[in-house]
Design an enzyme around this catalytic site. Structure first.
Site, PDB file in Angstrom:
ATOM      1  N   HIS A 109       4.148   1.841  11.542  1.00  0.00           N
ATOM      2  CA  HIS A 109       3.039   1.698  12.477  1.00  0.00           C
ATOM      3  C   HIS A 109       2.951   2.837  13.483  1.00  0.00           C
ATOM      4  CE1 HIS A 109       4.403  -2.380  11.216  1.00  0.00           C
ATOM      5  NE2 HIS A 109       3.134  -2.438  10.869  1.00  0.00           N
ATOM      6  N   HIS A 153      -0.480  -4.786  19.326  1.00  0.00           N
ATOM      7  CA  HIS A 153      -0.057  -4.432  17.972  1.00  0.00           C
ATOM      8  C   HIS A 153       0.673  -3.089  18.027  1.00  0.00           C
ATOM      9  CE1 HIS A 153      -0.329  -3.106  13.767  1.00  0.00           C
ATOM     10  NE2 HIS A 153      -0.449  -4.387  13.457  1.00  0.00           N
ATOM     11  N   CYS A 184       0.857  -1.186   0.000  1.00  0.00           N
ATOM     12  CA  CYS A 184       0.000   0.000   0.000  1.00  0.00           C
ATOM     13  C   CYS A 184       0.894   1.237   0.000  1.00  0.00           C
ATOM     14  CB  CYS A 184      -0.913  -0.010   1.225  1.00  0.00           C
ATOM     15  SG  CYS A 184      -0.027   0.147   2.802  1.00  0.00           S
ATOM     16  N   GLU A 233       0.855  -0.516  16.096  1.00  0.00           N
ATOM     17  CA  GLU A 233       0.031   0.662  15.815  1.00  0.00           C
ATOM     18  C   GLU A 233      -0.866   1.006  17.000  1.00  0.00           C
ATOM     19  OE1 GLU A 233      -3.836   1.869  13.152  1.00  0.00           O
ATOM     20  OE2 GLU A 233      -2.404   0.467  12.241  1.00  0.00           O
ATOM     21  N   THR A 279      -6.136   0.835  11.853  1.00  0.00           N
ATOM     22  CA  THR A 279      -6.337   0.996  10.413  1.00  0.00           C
ATOM     23  C   THR A 279      -6.497  -0.319   9.664  1.00  0.00           C
ATOM     24  OG1 THR A 279      -3.950   1.031   9.981  1.00  0.00           O
ATOM     25  CG2 THR A 279      -5.036   3.155  10.377  1.00  0.00           C
ATOM     26  N   SER A 288       1.341  -9.946  10.510  1.00  0.00           N
ATOM     27  CA  SER A 288       0.692  -8.866   9.758  1.00  0.00           C
ATOM     28  C   SER A 288      -0.799  -8.881  10.030  1.00  0.00           C
ATOM     29  CB  SER A 288       0.957  -9.031   8.255  1.00  0.00           C
ATOM     30  OG  SER A 288       0.092  -8.205   7.503  1.00  0.00           O
ATOM     31  N   SER A 289      -1.299  -7.848  10.696  1.00  0.00           N
ATOM     32  CA  SER A 289      -2.714  -7.785  11.049  1.00  0.00           C
ATOM     33  C   SER A 289      -3.605  -7.797   9.812  1.00  0.00           C
ATOM     34  CB  SER A 289      -2.991  -6.526  11.873  1.00  0.00           C
ATOM     35  OG  SER A 289      -4.371  -6.369  12.118  1.00  0.00           O
ATOM     36  N   CYS A 300      -8.102   2.125   6.869  1.00  0.00           N
ATOM     37  CA  CYS A 300      -7.534   2.833   5.729  1.00  0.00           C
ATOM     38  C   CYS A 300      -8.095   2.279   4.416  1.00  0.00           C
ATOM     39  CB  CYS A 300      -6.011   2.757   5.758  1.00  0.00           C
ATOM     40  SG  CYS A 300      -5.319   1.198   5.160  1.00  0.00           S
ATOM     41  N   SER A 333       1.891  -5.339   3.136  1.00  0.00           N
ATOM     42  CA  SER A 333       3.341  -5.202   3.304  1.00  0.00           C
ATOM     43  C   SER A 333       4.118  -6.277   2.544  1.00  0.00           C
ATOM     44  CB  SER A 333       3.703  -5.244   4.796  1.00  0.00           C
ATOM     45  OG  SER A 333       3.152  -6.394   5.422  1.00  0.00           O
TER      46      SER A 333
END
Length: 308
Positions: free
Chosen positions: A74, A124, A12, A126, A164, A223-224, A195, A267
């Site tokens: 993040h 996490h 992204c 973020e 996000t 990776s969430s 997002c 990612s």
């Protein structure tokens, strides 16, 4: 076998910005370059930068005074920024602009007297950074059960924000539960947080779900947004597998006549996705069809890298 290669997929705008920023720093300065947490949550990307002299750290105590330190995509809390300043670290901010937006919203709502209900996953990177923007004014919830346990005075104005990279379906269920419980004291945020890239990748899975019976979601386990994609695919009836790369393809669970949806978290490098596709073409003689649901044209430029 038929492969439906979903688009958008992979990098992204925020991830691309973070990777470009770290690449620029490595070109400009001699290693080691330190990064607070992983620059993005992808094992291939992290290992690539390790080989170039990047050191990923979990504590600022591991960074020598005066070193160059990047903040990952993040984001970090104000406490970390202050500690880095006190340690005289030369900092460069690779935080995704969309995460920065959530930080600003949290600051503004807290300053106006709101208590913020934050939807996210505990621990996490973020989430940790965002919680630090409004200490004492923000409460983390991760499920409907967490929301049902909340207890605020009737006069306390409330709002909510969210991580996000959450699932749209699950986050909307939680947002609706908040509305039901606290309607008289709730102010709806103008932008709650998920997002556009996360939404687009999830929408692509929904769009092609009826044409596929199997799914491969390329992304690292931490990776969430990749995990949410795999969960979404399962919810839509696709037998889906989260794989870090081509070595993880579950060949024993795939068949010659499968229609396989392939997508990737935000990612994941495109070359890793292509390696997975190539393996299936070689093994099953698969044909590949690329389908685009929502073109992405957003670009986030890296910060200006000043000489220290």
């Amino acid at each position: 076998m038929k492969i439906i290669l979903a688009s958008p997929r992979g990098f992204c705008a925020g991830v691309r910005r973070a990777i470009e920023t770290l690449s620029l720093v490595l070109d400009r300065f001699k290693p080691p370059i330190y990064v607070y947490h992983e620059i993005v949550h992808n094992n291939w990307v992290v290992e690539h930068f390790r080989e170039k002299g990047t050191i990923f750290i979990q504590s600022l105590d591991d960074v020598p005074n005066g070193s160059i330190l990047l903040f990952s995509a993040h984001g970090v809390s104000p406490e970390i920024r202050l500690k880095a300043q006190q340690r005289e670290l030369r900092t460069i901010d690779a935080t995704c602009p969309l995460v920065h937006r959530i930080h600003r919203l949290a600051q503004n709502y807290a300053a106006q007297g709101f208590h913020i209900i934050f939807l996210g996953h505990a621990g996490h990177d973020e989430v940790v950074g965002t919680l630090g923007e409004a200490p004492g004014r923000i409460t983390l919830v991760s499920s409907l059960e967490d929301i049902d346990k909340l207890d605020f005075p009737a006069h306390q104005p409330l709002t909510f924000l969210m991580q996000t990279t959450l699932s749209q379906t699950e986050s909307e269920k939680m947002a609706q539960r908040i509305r039901e419980r606290f309607s008289s004291q709730l102010k709806e945020p103008s932008n709650d947080g998920i997002c556009f890239a996360t939404q687009n990748r999830q929408n692509a899975v929904r769009k092609w779900q009826n044409r596929c019976n199997k799914g491969l979601v390329v992304g690292s386990p931490n990776s969430s947004n990749s995990r949410r994609l795999a969960e979404l695919a399962q919810e839509t009836g696709i037998i889906a597998f989260l794989i870090d790369g081509p070595d993880d393809i579950p060949y024993n669970k795939l068949e010659q006549n499968d229609s396989v949806l392939i997508t990737a978290g935000a990612s994941v490098p495109e070359k890793i996705i292509n390696l997975c596709v190539t393996q299936l073409v070689r093994r099953f003689g698969a044909t590949v069809e690329q389908e685009t649901s929502s073109p992405e044209n957003v670009v986030f430029f890296p910060p200006k890298i000043e000489e220290f």
